[in-house]
Motif scaffolding. Structure first.
Motif, mmCIF file in Angstrom:
data_model
loop_
_atom_site.group_PDB
_atom_site.id
_atom_site.type_symbol
_atom_site.label_atom_id
_atom_site.label_comp_id
_atom_site.label_asym_id
_atom_site.label_seq_id
_atom_site.Cartn_x
_atom_site.Cartn_y
_atom_site.Cartn_z
ATOM 1 N N GLY A 30 17.218 10.265 -40.710
ATOM 2 C CA GLY A 30 17.045 10.746 -39.343
ATOM 3 C C GLY A 30 17.160 12.257 -39.261
ATOM 4 O O GLY A 30 16.361 12.913 -38.572
ATOM 5 N N ASN A 31 18.140 12.810 -39.955
ATOM 6 C CA ASN A 31 18.291 14.269 -39.974
ATOM 7 C C ASN A 31 17.093 14.935 -40.634
ATOM 8 O O ASN A 31 16.613 15.971 -40.174
ATOM 9 C CB ASN A 31 19.580 14.667 -40.684
ATOM 10 C CG ASN A 31 20.805 14.255 -39.908
ATOM 11 O OD1 ASN A 31 20.746 14.057 -38.702
ATOM 12 N ND2 ASN A 31 21.925 14.101 -40.597
ATOM 13 N N MET A 32 16.603 14.328 -41.720
ATOM 14 C CA MET A 32 15.426 14.876 -42.407
ATOM 15 C C MET A 32 14.217 14.893 -41.469
ATOM 16 O O MET A 32 13.461 15.874 -41.448
ATOM 17 C CB MET A 32 15.091 14.039 -43.644
ATOM 18 C CG MET A 32 16.046 14.196 -44.778
ATOM 19 S SD MET A 32 15.516 13.088 -46.105
ATOM 20 C CE MET A 32 17.080 12.784 -46.885
ATOM 21 N N VAL A 33 14.032 13.822 -40.719
ATOM 22 C CA VAL A 33 12.899 13.745 -39.791
ATOM 23 C C VAL A 33 12.977 14.884 -38.770
ATOM 24 O O VAL A 33 11.958 15.514 -38.459
ATOM 25 C CB VAL A 33 12.854 12.359 -39.106
ATOM 26 C CG1 VAL A 33 11.903 12.352 -37.923
ATOM 27 C CG2 VAL A 33 12.474 11.282 -40.117
ATOM 28 N N GLY A 63 15.439 24.778 -47.936
ATOM 29 C CA GLY A 63 16.640 24.871 -48.778
ATOM 30 C C GLY A 63 17.637 23.768 -48.466
ATOM 31 O O GLY A 63 18.235 23.170 -49.369
ATOM 32 N N TYR A 64 17.817 23.478 -47.175
ATOM 33 C CA TYR A 64 18.695 22.378 -46.772
ATOM 34 C C TYR A 64 18.193 21.057 -47.351
ATOM 35 O O TYR A 64 18.945 20.294 -47.951
ATOM 36 C CB TYR A 64 18.775 22.296 -45.242
ATOM 37 C CG TYR A 64 19.170 20.928 -44.740
ATOM 38 C CD1 TYR A 64 20.481 20.484 -44.829
ATOM 39 C CD2 TYR A 64 18.209 20.066 -44.214
ATOM 40 C CE1 TYR A 64 20.837 19.216 -44.389
ATOM 41 C CE2 TYR A 64 18.554 18.803 -43.773
ATOM 42 C CZ TYR A 64 19.863 18.378 -43.867
ATOM 43 O OH TYR A 64 20.203 17.118 -43.450
ATOM 44 N N LEU A 65 16.899 20.776 -47.150
ATOM 45 C CA LEU A 65 16.336 19.521 -47.651
ATOM 46 C C LEU A 65 16.443 19.434 -49.166
ATOM 47 O O LEU A 65 16.812 18.393 -49.716
ATOM 48 C CB LEU A 65 14.878 19.376 -47.202
ATOM 49 C CG LEU A 65 14.675 19.148 -45.710
ATOM 50 C CD1 LEU A 65 13.207 19.321 -45.328
ATOM 51 C CD2 LEU A 65 15.195 17.788 -45.288
ATOM 52 N N ASP A 177 25.754 14.818 -46.066
ATOM 53 C CA ASP A 177 24.821 15.660 -45.353
ATOM 54 C C ASP A 177 25.588 16.459 -44.305
ATOM 55 O O ASP A 177 26.243 15.874 -43.450
ATOM 56 C CB ASP A 177 23.782 14.754 -44.691
ATOM 57 C CG ASP A 177 22.757 15.500 -43.873
ATOM 58 O OD1 ASP A 177 22.844 16.741 -43.784
ATOM 59 O OD2 ASP A 177 21.872 14.833 -43.323
ATOM 60 N N PRO A 178 25.528 17.775 -44.358
ATOM 61 C CA PRO A 178 26.262 18.566 -43.376
ATOM 62 C C PRO A 178 25.850 18.268 -41.939
ATOM 63 O O PRO A 178 26.640 18.438 -41.027
ATOM 64 C CB PRO A 178 25.955 20.016 -43.748
ATOM 65 C CG PRO A 178 25.012 19.992 -44.871
ATOM 66 C CD PRO A 178 24.830 18.595 -45.329
#
Length: 190
Positions: A30-33, A63-65, A177-178
């Motif tokens: 969900g965060n990635m989306v 960078g996060y992904l 995941d932060p």
């Protein structure tokens, strides 16, 4: 909602372990989306003469992904897929494809980050490469997440045993995941 026809295990310990792990992966998806939606918007607005901040935001998002995928998310999924193949050999092709996509996603992230550095310096060809790579990357990610959530994770929930989930849990990094960590989010609120 999964259309996977198998029933979930009834052992409470197994249910809690797999539920927690799959909920974590699903929350990360969900965060990635959300991050991918930001990436798509930034890619649409990106021009060679865009301000450096536009490139910096994309660098931060990719960078996060990249960090999430490489350190936490993909290694846990790979382990789930390996266990799934032992329980359900008919899933070997799908699992092998997803593991290969993890490698390709990592390669795409590295390439985009390199091009973003060049684009920020005014390289118009690098800017165009970022737009092309970024759109392809977002499409691949969306399809990849869909297969995981609709096919392989539901199958794993039904077929993996308590020993598999225990192994996966023990191998999972204590870090998360932060964007899923409320304490981390509170520290960065403005």
């Amino acid at each position: 909602m999964s259309a996977f026809p198998l029933e979930l295990p009834t052992d409470p310990g197994t249910m809690d372990m797999h539920r927690n792990i799959v909920e974590r992966l699903t929350a990360e998806h969900g965060n990635m989306v959300h991050v991918l939606a930001l990436v798509r918007v930034q890619l649409e607005m990106l021009r060679p003469d865009s301000p450096a901040a536009s490139f910096t935001l994309l660098e931060s998002a990719i960078g996060y992904l990249s960090g999430l995928h490489g350190r936490f998310h993909h290694p846990m999924e790979d382990l789930i897929f390996q266990c799934l193949v032992r329980c359900a050999p008919d899933k070997a092709s799908a699992c092998a494809r997803l593991i290969e996509e993890h490698i390709q996603i990592n390669v795409q992230e590295s390439r985009m980050l390199r091009h973003l550095v060049q684009a920020r310096s005014g390289d118009s060809k690098a800017c165009q490469a970022v737009r092309i790579l970024g759109c392809t990357y977002c499409d691949i990610q969306a399809q990849h997440i869909d297969v995981e959530e609709c096919e392989t994770l539901p199958a794993a929930m039904c077929l993996l045993q308590a020993t598999d989930w225990s192994r996966i849990r023990n191998a999972a990094s204590a870090s998360s995941d932060p964007l899923s960590d409320p304490d981390m989010l509170r520290r960065h609120e403005t």
